[in-house]
Design a protein around this motif. Structure first.
Motif, PDB file in Angstrom:
ATOM      1  N   GLU A 155     -11.956  -3.907 -26.311  1.00 29.34           N
ATOM      2  CA  GLU A 155     -10.724  -4.441 -25.916  1.00 29.34           C
ATOM      3  C   GLU A 155     -10.781  -6.036 -25.434  1.00 29.34           C
ATOM      4  O   GLU A 155      -9.677  -6.298 -24.793  1.00 29.34           O
ATOM      5  CB  GLU A 155     -10.071  -3.594 -24.716  1.00 29.34           C
ATOM      6  N   GLY A 207       2.692   6.029  -3.373  1.00 27.64           N
ATOM      7  CA  GLY A 207       3.644   6.967  -4.057  1.00 27.64           C
ATOM      8  C   GLY A 207       5.092   6.710  -3.556  1.00 27.64           C
ATOM      9  O   GLY A 207       5.951   7.231  -4.174  1.00 27.64           O
ATOM     10  N   GLU A 220      -3.096  19.200 -14.074  1.00 29.00           N
ATOM     11  CA  GLU A 220      -3.269  18.693 -15.650  1.00 29.00           C
ATOM     12  C   GLU A 220      -3.778  17.504 -15.896  1.00 29.00           C
ATOM     13  O   GLU A 220      -4.032  17.098 -17.122  1.00 29.00           O
ATOM     14  CB  GLU A 220      -1.404  18.301 -15.702  1.00 29.00           C
ATOM     15  N   ASP A 249       0.679  -1.217  -0.058  1.00 30.97           N
ATOM     16  CA  ASP A 249      -0.028  -0.101   0.164  1.00 30.97           C
ATOM     17  C   ASP A 249       0.735   1.291  -0.129  1.00 30.97           C
ATOM     18  O   ASP A 249       0.575   2.092  -0.605  1.00 30.97           O
ATOM     19  CB  ASP A 249      -0.901   0.225   1.199  1.00 30.97           C
ATOM     20  N   PHE A 287      -9.059   3.388 -17.361  1.00 29.14           N
ATOM     21  CA  PHE A 287      -8.399   2.200 -18.063  1.00 29.14           C
ATOM     22  C   PHE A 287      -9.119   0.877 -17.954  1.00 29.14           C
ATOM     23  O   PHE A 287      -9.249   0.250 -16.829  1.00 29.14           O
ATOM     24  CB  PHE A 287      -6.788   2.156 -17.469  1.00 29.14           C
ATOM     25  N   HIS A 288      -9.347   0.366 -19.192  1.00 32.46           N
ATOM     26  CA  HIS A 288      -9.531  -0.828 -19.438  1.00 32.46           C
ATOM     27  C   HIS A 288     -10.899  -1.502 -18.004  1.00 32.46           C
ATOM     28  O   HIS A 288     -10.691  -2.637 -17.488  1.00 32.46           O
ATOM     29  CB  HIS A 288      -8.460  -1.818 -18.973  1.00 32.46           C
ATOM     30  N   GLU A 289     -11.766  -0.819 -18.247  1.00 36.07           N
ATOM     31  CA  GLU A 289     -12.811  -1.003 -17.138  1.00 36.07           C
ATOM     32  C   GLU A 289     -14.161  -1.256 -17.746  1.00 36.07           C
ATOM     33  O   GLU A 289     -15.077  -0.956 -17.314  1.00 36.07           O
ATOM     34  CB  GLU A 289     -13.071   0.148 -16.141  1.00 36.07           C
ATOM     35  N   THR A 349       7.287  16.733   2.403  1.00 38.45           N
ATOM     36  CA  THR A 349       7.813  18.032   2.130  1.00 38.45           C
ATOM     37  C   THR A 349       6.766  18.966   1.781  1.00 38.45           C
ATOM     38  O   THR A 349       5.575  18.669   1.520  1.00 38.45           O
ATOM     39  CB  THR A 349       8.945  18.011   1.092  1.00 38.45           C
ATOM     40  N   ASP A 398       3.945  23.263  -8.016  1.00 33.26           N
ATOM     41  CA  ASP A 398       3.826  21.999  -8.997  1.00 33.26           C
ATOM     42  C   ASP A 398       3.083  20.872  -8.502  1.00 33.26           C
ATOM     43  O   ASP A 398       2.503  20.194  -9.332  1.00 33.26           O
ATOM     44  CB  ASP A 398       5.258  21.813  -9.057  1.00 33.26           C
ATOM     45  N   ASP A 399       2.942  20.572  -7.213  1.00 32.76           N
ATOM     46  CA  ASP A 399       2.134  19.531  -6.698  1.00 32.76           C
ATOM     47  C   ASP A 399       0.745  19.838  -7.146  1.00 32.76           C
ATOM     48  O   ASP A 399       0.006  18.869  -7.596  1.00 32.76           O
ATOM     49  CB  ASP A 399       2.197  19.314  -5.265  1.00 32.76           C
ATOM     50  N   ARG A 453       3.374  13.805   0.702  1.00 33.77           N
ATOM     51  CA  ARG A 453       4.395  12.604   0.813  1.00 33.77           C
ATOM     52  C   ARG A 453       5.103  12.534  -0.628  1.00 33.77           C
ATOM     53  O   ARG A 453       4.486  12.418  -1.619  1.00 33.77           O
ATOM     54  CB  ARG A 453       3.645  11.295   1.178  1.00 33.77           C
ATOM     55  N   ARG A 454       6.247  12.312  -0.414  1.00 39.06           N
ATOM     56  CA  ARG A 454       7.207  12.026  -1.530  1.00 39.06           C
ATOM     57  C   ARG A 454       7.431  10.467  -1.867  1.00 39.06           C
ATOM     58  O   ARG A 454       7.249   9.987  -0.693  1.00 39.06           O
ATOM     59  CB  ARG A 454       8.496  12.983  -1.476  1.00 39.06           C
ATOM     60  N   PRO A 455       8.050  10.232  -3.055  1.00 44.79           N
ATOM     61  CA  PRO A 455       8.467   8.896  -3.036  1.00 44.79           C
ATOM     62  C   PRO A 455       9.526   8.254  -2.234  1.00 44.79           C
ATOM     63  O   PRO A 455       9.485   7.417  -1.908  1.00 44.79           O
ATOM     64  CB  PRO A 455       8.896   8.713  -4.332  1.00 44.79           C
ATOM     65  N   ASN A 456      10.401   9.230  -1.572  1.00 46.59           N
ATOM     66  CA  ASN A 456      11.307   8.820  -0.679  1.00 46.59           C
ATOM     67  C   ASN A 456      10.917   8.625   0.815  1.00 46.59           C
ATOM     68  O   ASN A 456      11.483   8.478   1.657  1.00 46.59           O
ATOM     69  CB  ASN A 456      12.380   9.998  -0.598  1.00 46.59           C
ATOM     70  N   GLY A 457       9.423   8.940   0.778  1.00 48.99           N
ATOM     71  CA  GLY A 457       8.859   8.544   2.149  1.00 48.99           C
ATOM     72  C   GLY A 457       8.665   9.691   3.038  1.00 48.99           C
ATOM     73  O   GLY A 457       7.705   9.602   3.997  1.00 48.99           O
ATOM     74  N   ASN A 466      -0.115  21.495  -9.692  1.00 46.76           N
ATOM     75  CA  ASN A 466      -0.413  21.461 -11.310  1.00 46.76           C
ATOM     76  C   ASN A 466      -0.378  20.108 -11.488  1.00 46.76           C
ATOM     77  O   ASN A 466      -0.803  19.569 -12.597  1.00 46.76           O
ATOM     78  CB  ASN A 466       0.759  22.081 -11.889  1.00 46.76           C
ATOM     79  N   VAL A 467       0.357  19.112 -10.884  1.00 51.80           N
ATOM     80  CA  VAL A 467       0.315  17.667 -11.241  1.00 51.80           C
ATOM     81  C   VAL A 467      -1.177  17.012 -11.097  1.00 51.80           C
ATOM     82  O   VAL A 467      -1.497  16.400 -12.065  1.00 51.80           O
ATOM     83  CB  VAL A 467       1.176  16.978 -10.358  1.00 51.80           C
ATOM     84  N   ARG A 517      -8.543  -8.646 -16.062  1.00 50.90           N
ATOM     85  CA  ARG A 517      -7.865  -7.438 -15.997  1.00 50.90           C
ATOM     86  C   ARG A 517      -6.386  -7.715 -15.915  1.00 50.90           C
ATOM     87  O   ARG A 517      -5.664  -6.665 -16.185  1.00 50.90           O
ATOM     88  CB  ARG A 517      -8.244  -6.944 -14.832  1.00 50.90           C
ATOM     89  N   GLN A 564      -5.341  -1.728   1.992  1.00 50.69           N
ATOM     90  CA  GLN A 564      -6.182  -1.718   0.580  1.00 50.69           C
ATOM     91  C   GLN A 564      -5.806  -3.064  -0.185  1.00 50.69           C
ATOM     92  O   GLN A 564      -6.855  -3.752  -0.682  1.00 50.69           O
ATOM     93  CB  GLN A 564      -6.084  -0.557  -0.223  1.00 50.69           C
TER      94      GLN A 564
END
Lengths: 416, 567
Positions: A290, A80, B223, A75, B321-323, B211, B216-217, B204-208, B219-220, A351, B62
């Motif tokens: 698909e 991320g 977008e 998880d 996606f693919h649902e 920050t 930009d966060d 939370r960043r990928p490095n855990g 905008n992510v 899937r 989850q």
């Protein structure tokens, strides 16, 4: 009976026993909640409140079991994070056989990291490298990689140059290669348009091969096989322009990719310098929501000698192996030019699993003008692909060709 | 003394017997020695008498839940037991989980339009981002508005303008009316000109590490969402729930840290009924993470309140996606997978050929091929597997209580710019409502609201009054005296009628309890022969309904009731 079942039985038993002991005296009916006051004895509410009170001494915080605790790490990744340790299945060179490896990621910042990894194959191929990755350059339009490492491929197959070589003519060579490279990929519009540029400095030490086949120098001489026994140091620069409309390069059921790459291999000794052009087109056509996907790929590679220099045999465009002509051995065909055509009928099982029937055809040729549809080497086969929405972590395929009754292919990536 | 239970069958039998005993908590008396009915039966509210302040936050993995439900719960054999939180007249009392609304009392279009809303709408003239969105698949932020109140903002995916936000707006109204605790949600706007970022906001960043949250966060996120032509964004804003957030509730077992949580969740009727409500609205994402428990203080007592929090995966909304198979298959199902494998995909499933009239704001949602019994969430829950036909009947009555006008009122809160999309969504909900009525109101004996007075026994056949079945040829009533202390019955006589009024027999006692089994004869619906048993208690010269049993506990017979198609 497991402990949890025993506890559940005891808890239920206690519940029923407690209920059996509750008083049954008559009292005026009441439909209203009692707020902070206890309900009159002998009522449904009182019985329920009694049961709630009985639970109080036994309250315990939630404790995840061991399996659940393990999944919590997944998880964290999905949220991320990135796993520090990861499997690494990329061998030193194609044809190395079953590969095992591991890597460790260390973050230098929020997103930038260094991945130190290594792999080893059953045929003794070795690879050790470290890669610095900056995935968010230029306002998230750029991806930069700085790679340094060393690899040793002990028994790379060589069957001669040209399309008419025999599988029985296999010889082996070995190479050891230290390398350092930098690669920058930019998506100026974030999607579709892709630009890539890179530079690499590496040294190819070609040595006698190991394995059951004869070593290449026992059959050829440097005069008959350019690059034999050589030690070549290249400054390799490359540039790519591409249009990518796929969902993801790792897994896609629709969309297309068109790309062209130019390579320049500059030999420090001006003996084995050459240039190479590579053109690739991929298309995925979904059918009936698909259920099926028809996927097509075409790739052309062309090497050009520089002035009076020669392209060494181990750098020639090649076909054969799990990512090109799958029914043939790795590096089965080599020449100045190669053409690869693949078609797949992909069938959605669910899937996470696709099955596919595929057909590959290709040829190598000394001249670009010979890259036609005559004399194509072909194969066909069947495969299973375990995938997620964006990646194919496992591909297992069986391929048949005129040279191999069945070839097994295990890969940690998509076919194309 | 040691007890050894070796046989699996014996273990199951013992567990079943003890579980049946536990049913008595809400519906029968205290074991074998107590009365069947208490003076306050039927209760209208499930008490929360104990202080639950020691309940601690926990968020279940989850991925674990996904795998467990796909590969373990999907093979779960239903107990066949009645729901355990129902009162003696087969209804769900109000609780920290559920509040009786539509189907129990009149609900107006205005009330549906308002839904769970208590406070004022957010003021979008200023947004301060304080955190990334912490739950749900759709992108969003946690932010405070110009009034300083905290909101969870969710946007529309690029392919579904107005879709995701509209789904939340509409579904919260529908599920509120159905009785579930819902988050107060408002459609509003998000304009980057009005946005600042709290200096203390982190991500939370990928490095855990967490920050500082940057532009930009932001905008992510932006977008990847739909943007209005004027540069602003349509968002659905969910108000921060009061109290301390404890994490999602699970669809099996009880909270071990909540003294008031006695009924295993798979035996809570309102959670079982999500199989029907989910089918109606196409609420496919039934995972625990889409629910939320909060610790609140009410009337001086700290209790756990349970919310069905994220109902945005409704109607035709998905993650893009693919649902295509969404609502027709679990994320993984063996039989259809095998069928496609061995037929090379030519063994088609309904989702591969169903016609969709796709509006971007609605998505893949239709009512012609829809089959309530074949509807599937993304993953099954234990409560979903435990649903019996009497649970489904209870749920179908609530759905039936949604008139066309109420449905259109709820859909109108989605504020779709395309009136055709609004009309289409309402039409499909009406179409699916009728299918649910046809399937579930007729699957069991549909007699409701029995009343006994001097004229005799009157009741309603809700399948007939709901317009989904022809009236029965006749109704039969088998009368009994009932000893509330011992549970013993003594037959009196049998009367019958071709209408929904049956005369009482001569010699009916004027005090104490009487029980009456009411069955209907219908060639089209053999299940109606299974009588509904009603219990009446004499109170002040009149008879009060104190008990109703539509389907007894039939563990063996009902073991697959929730899954097999009935007539």
């Amino acid at each position: 009976m497991c402990t949890r079942d025993v506890l559940r039985l005891f808890a239920t038993f206690a519940l029923v026993t407690a209920l059996a002991g509750s008083a049954a005296a008559q009292a005026p009916p009441s439909d209203e909640p009692e707020g902070g006051q206890a309900a009159p004895a002998g009522t449904r509410q009182a019985a329920l409140e009694q049961e709630q009170a009985a639970k109080v001494p036994n309250l315990t915080p939630y404790k995840p079991n061991k399996v659940e605790a393990y999944f919590e790490r997944f998880d964290a990744v999905l949220a991320g994070g990135t796993p520090r340790w990861h499997p690494f299945f990329e061998s030193a060179y194609s044809g190395g056989g079953f590969t095992l490896g591991v890597g460790k990621i260390s973050y230098l910042g929020a997103y930038n990291y260094i991945d130190v990894r290594g792999s080893y194959t059953i045929t003794g191929y070795k690879r050790a490298e470290a890669e610095f990755v900056a995935p968010r350059l230029f306002n998230r339009r750029g991806h930069f990689s700085l790679l340094g490492g060393w690899r040793d491929a002990t028994q790379v197959g060589f069957y001669g140059i040209g399309a008419d070589t025999s599988v029985d003519d296999r010889s082996n060579y070995r190479f050891k290669q230290p390398y350092g490279s930098a690669l920058l990929t930019v998506f100026p519009t974030r999607r579709f348009l892709m630009l890539r540029g890179g530079v690499e400095y590496s040294r190819w030490n070609q040595e006698p091969g190991e394995g059951s086949s004869p070593s290449v120098e026992t059959i050829y001489t440097p005069a008959t096989l350019p690059g034999l026994g050589s030690e070549v140091t290249y400054l390799h620069t490359q540039g790519t322009i591409g249009l990518d409309g796929r969902t993801s390069p790792g897994y896609s059921r629709r969309g297309a990719f068109l790309g062209a790459t130019l390579h320049d291999y500059n030999d420090r000794d001006s003996a084995f310098g050459f240039q190479m052009a590579e053109y690739e087109g991929i298309a995925h056509l979904p059918i009936l929501r698909e259920t099926w996907v028809l996927s097509f790929r075409a790739r052309v590679q062309t090497a050009f000698d520089k002035d009076d220099q020669q392209t060494p045999f181990f750098m020639l465009p090649a076909l054969g192996g799990g990512s090109s002509l799958r029914g043939y051995s790795s590096w089965r065909f080599r020449d100045k030019n190669s053409l690869l055509l693949s078609a797949e009928w992909r069938i959605m099982v669910n899937r996470y699993l696709d099955m596919a029937f595929f057909y590959d055809a290709g040829k190598v040729a000394a001249r670009t003008s010979d890259l036609d549809f005559d004399g194509l080497k072909d194969d066909y086969g069947f495969g299973l692909r375990f995938h997620g929405p964006f990646a194919t972590p496992l591909r297992v395929e069986l391929a048949h060709s005129r040279e191999s009754s069945i070839r097994f292919i295990f890969s940690a990536g998509p076919s194309f | 003394m040691s007890i050894s239970i070796s046989s699996r069958r014996t273990r199951r039998a013992v567990a079943l017997i003890l579980s049946i005993g536990a049913v008595s908590l809400f519906t029968t008396g205290a074991g074998t020695q107590g009365p069947r009915f208490y003076p306050d039966d039927p209760i209208s509210r499930e008490p929360e008498s104990q202080d639950a302040s020691k309940a601690a936050p926990y968020e279940q993995s989850q991925m674990y839940e996904l795998m467990f439900n796909l590969f373990v719960t999907s093979g779960y054999k239903p107990s066949g037991l009645r729901a355990k939180n129902i009162n003696t007249i087969d209804e769900v009392p109000d609780s920290s989980w559920f509040t009786n609304r539509i189907g129990s009392k009149p609900v107006t279009a205005d009330e549906i339009t308002k839904g769970p809303v208590i406070g004022a709408a957010p003021d979008p003239s200023k947004w301060v981002l304080i955190r990334e969105k912490t739950s749900g698949a759709h992108p969003g932020f946690t932010a405070t508005d110009a009034k300083g109140e905290t909101w969870f903002l969710e946007f529309d995916p690029p392919k579904f303008p107005e879709g995701a936000t509209g789904a939340v707006a509409i579904a919260t109204k529908i599920f509120w009316a159905l009785g579930y605790n819902q988050v107060e949600s408002f459609l509003t706007t998000f304009d980057t000109k009005n946005v600042t970022i709290d200096p203390k906001a982190t991500v939370r960043r990928p490095n855990g590490k967490r920050t500082r949250f940057t532009h930009d966060d932001m905008n992510v996120i932006l977008e990847g969402v739909h943007r209005n032509p004027d540069g602003s964004y349509r968002v659905i804003a969910g108000r921060l729930l009061p109290g301390k957030v404890l994490g999602g509730y699970q669809y099996a077992g009880t909270r071990s840290d909540d003294p008031n949580d006695l009924v295993p969740h798979q035996h809570r009727r309102e959670l079982r009924a999500l199989r029907v409500f989910g089918a109606w609205t196409n609420l496919t994402d039934l995972k625990a993470a889409n629910s939320i428990d909060t610790l609140i203080t009410e009337n001086g007592k700290t209790i756990v309140k349970h919310y069905l929090q994220d109902v945005g995966s409704t109607f035709g909304m998905c993650n893009d996606f693919h649902e295509w198979d969404l609502s027709y298959e679990y994320f993984y199902e063996g039989p259809p997978s095998r069928k496609r494998f061995f037929t090379l995909g030519f063994g088609l499933s309904p989702w591969q050929t169903v016609d969709y009239v796709e509006y971007p704001s609605v998505g893949k949602f239709e009512g012609k091929v829809f089959d309530p019994r074949k509807w599937r969430p993304q993953t099954p829950t234990t409560a979903y597997m435990e649903m019996r036909d009497d649970d489904a009947f209870w749920a179908a009555r609530r759905i039936a209580a949604f008139t066309d006008d109420l449905i259109r009122a709820a859909v109108h809160t989605g504020e779709f710019s395309d009136p055709k999309a609004e009309q289409y969504l309402a039409d499909v909900l009406i179409q699916r409502r009728e299918k649910i009525k046809s399937v579930y109101l007729t699957a069991v004996n549909p007699i409701v609201n029995p009343a006994l007075d001097s004229k005799g026994l009157t009741f309603e056949n809700v399948a007939v009054s709901g317009g989904v079945a022809q009236d029965a040829v006749s109704y039969r009533a088998s009368w009994m005296t009932f000893d509330n202390a011992t549970g013993a019955t003594k037959p009196l006589s049998e009367t019958q009628s071709s209408t929904t009024t049956i005369p009482a027999p001569a010699g009916l006692p004027s005090s104490g309890f009487v029980a009456v089994d009411i069955a209907a004869d219908s060639a089209a619906y053999p299940t109606w022969k299974q009588p509904v048993r009603a219990f009446f208690r004499s109170e002040g010269g009149s008879w009060k309904l104190v008990g109703l049993e539509r389907m007894p506990d039939k563990p063996e017979a009902n073991a697959r009731a929730g899954q097999k198609p009935s007539k």
